[in-house]
Motif scaffolding. Structure first.
Motif, PDB file in Angstrom:
ATOM      1  N   MET A   1      -1.931 -14.798  -3.360  1.00  0.00           N
ATOM      2  CA  MET A   1      -2.544 -14.783  -2.051  1.00  0.00           C
ATOM      3  C   MET A   1      -2.068 -13.569  -1.236  1.00  0.00           C
ATOM      4  N   LEU A   2      -0.784 -13.272  -1.320  1.00  0.00           N
ATOM      5  CA  LEU A   2      -0.269 -12.115  -0.586  1.00  0.00           C
ATOM      6  C   LEU A   2      -0.820 -10.808  -1.134  1.00  0.00           C
ATOM      7  N   ASN A   3      -1.105 -10.765  -2.426  1.00  0.00           N
ATOM      8  CA  ASN A   3      -1.675  -9.566  -3.026  1.00  0.00           C
ATOM      9  C   ASN A   3      -3.062  -9.284  -2.453  1.00  0.00           C
ATOM     10  N   ILE A   4      -3.857 -10.331  -2.285  1.00  0.00           N
ATOM     11  CA  ILE A   4      -5.204 -10.181  -1.717  1.00  0.00           C
ATOM     12  C   ILE A   4      -5.100  -9.762  -0.251  1.00  0.00           C
ATOM     13  N   LEU A   5      -4.195 -10.385   0.476  1.00  0.00           N
ATOM     14  CA  LEU A   5      -3.998 -10.035   1.881  1.00  0.00           C
ATOM     15  C   LEU A   5      -3.533  -8.588   2.023  1.00  0.00           C
ATOM     16  N   GLY A   6      -2.650  -8.148   1.142  1.00  0.00           N
ATOM     17  CA  GLY A   6      -2.194  -6.756   1.154  1.00  0.00           C
ATOM     18  C   GLY A   6      -3.323  -5.787   0.855  1.00  0.00           C
ATOM     19  N   ALA A   7      -4.217  -6.163  -0.071  1.00  0.00           N
ATOM     20  CA  ALA A   7      -5.364  -5.303  -0.399  1.00  0.00           C
ATOM     21  C   ALA A   7      -6.309  -5.200   0.791  1.00  0.00           C
ATOM     22  N   VAL A   8      -6.512  -6.303   1.505  1.00  0.00           N
ATOM     23  CA  VAL A   8      -7.399  -6.291   2.668  1.00  0.00           C
ATOM     24  C   VAL A   8      -6.813  -5.426   3.786  1.00  0.00           C
ATOM     25  N   VAL A   9      -5.526  -5.587   4.056  1.00  0.00           N
ATOM     26  CA  VAL A   9      -4.886  -4.808   5.122  1.00  0.00           C
ATOM     27  C   VAL A   9      -4.857  -3.323   4.766  1.00  0.00           C
ATOM     28  N   SER A  10      -4.477  -2.992   3.540  1.00  0.00           N
ATOM     29  CA  SER A  10      -4.458  -1.583   3.145  1.00  0.00           C
ATOM     30  C   SER A  10      -5.872  -1.016   3.078  1.00  0.00           C
ATOM     31  N   GLY A  11      -6.847  -1.835   2.676  1.00  0.00           N
ATOM     32  CA  GLY A  11      -8.237  -1.389   2.673  1.00  0.00           C
ATOM     33  C   GLY A  11      -8.734  -1.080   4.073  1.00  0.00           C
ATOM     34  N   LEU A  12      -8.333  -1.904   5.041  1.00  0.00           N
ATOM     35  CA  LEU A  12      -8.713  -1.655   6.430  1.00  0.00           C
ATOM     36  C   LEU A  12      -8.096  -0.355   6.936  1.00  0.00           C
ATOM     37  N   ILE A  13      -6.836  -0.130   6.635  1.00  0.00           N
ATOM     38  CA  ILE A  13      -6.162   1.086   7.102  1.00  0.00           C
ATOM     39  C   ILE A  13      -6.758   2.327   6.447  1.00  0.00           C
ATOM     40  N   VAL A  14      -6.920   2.288   5.130  1.00  0.00           N
ATOM     41  CA  VAL A  14      -7.464   3.453   4.411  1.00  0.00           C
ATOM     42  C   VAL A  14      -8.914   3.702   4.820  1.00  0.00           C
ATOM     43  N   GLY A  15      -9.711   2.648   4.935  1.00  0.00           N
ATOM     44  CA  GLY A  15     -11.109   2.803   5.342  1.00  0.00           C
ATOM     45  C   GLY A  15     -11.241   3.354   6.749  1.00  0.00           C
TER      46      GLY A  15
END
Length: 79
Positions: A1-15
Motif C-alpha cells: 500500500m505504501l508503494n502505491i502511495l509513494g508512486a502517486v505522490v512522486s507522480g504528482l511531483i514529477v508531473g
C-alpha cells in the motif's frame, strides 16, 4: 500500500514539475498530472534498462525528462 502511495505522490511531483518546465500551457487535471509523472518514470526506466529485467524506480531527473517527452509526444501526435 505504501508503494502505491509513494508512486502517486512522486507522480504528482514529477508531473507538476514537467508541466511547469514545459514551454506553453499544458491543460491537465490532477489525475492526469499524476499519471503523466508515473508514465514519465516508467518511460525513463524502460529507456535506461532497455527492457531488461523488471521495472525499478528511475531517478527524479530521468523521470522528469520522461514526462517532458510524453508531453512532447502527446502534443506532436495530437497535433
Amino acid at each position: 500500500m505504501l508503494n502505491i502511495l509513494g508512486a502517486v505522490v512522486s507522480g504528482l511531483i514529477v508531473g507538476a514539475l514537467a508541466r511547469w518546465f514545459y514551454p506553453g500551457t499544458v491543460d491537465l487535471g490532477w489525475v492526469q498530472t499524476i499519471l503523466l509523472g508515473i508514465g514519465g518514470s516508467l518511460l525513463a526506466d524502460l529507456v535506461i534498462t532497455r527492457g531488461r529485467g523488471g521495472f525499478n524506480r528511475a531517478g527524479c531527473l530521468s523521470s522528469l525528462l520522461g514526462a517532458l517527452a510524453l508531453i512532447f509526444l502527446g502534443r506532436w501526435l495530437l497535433g
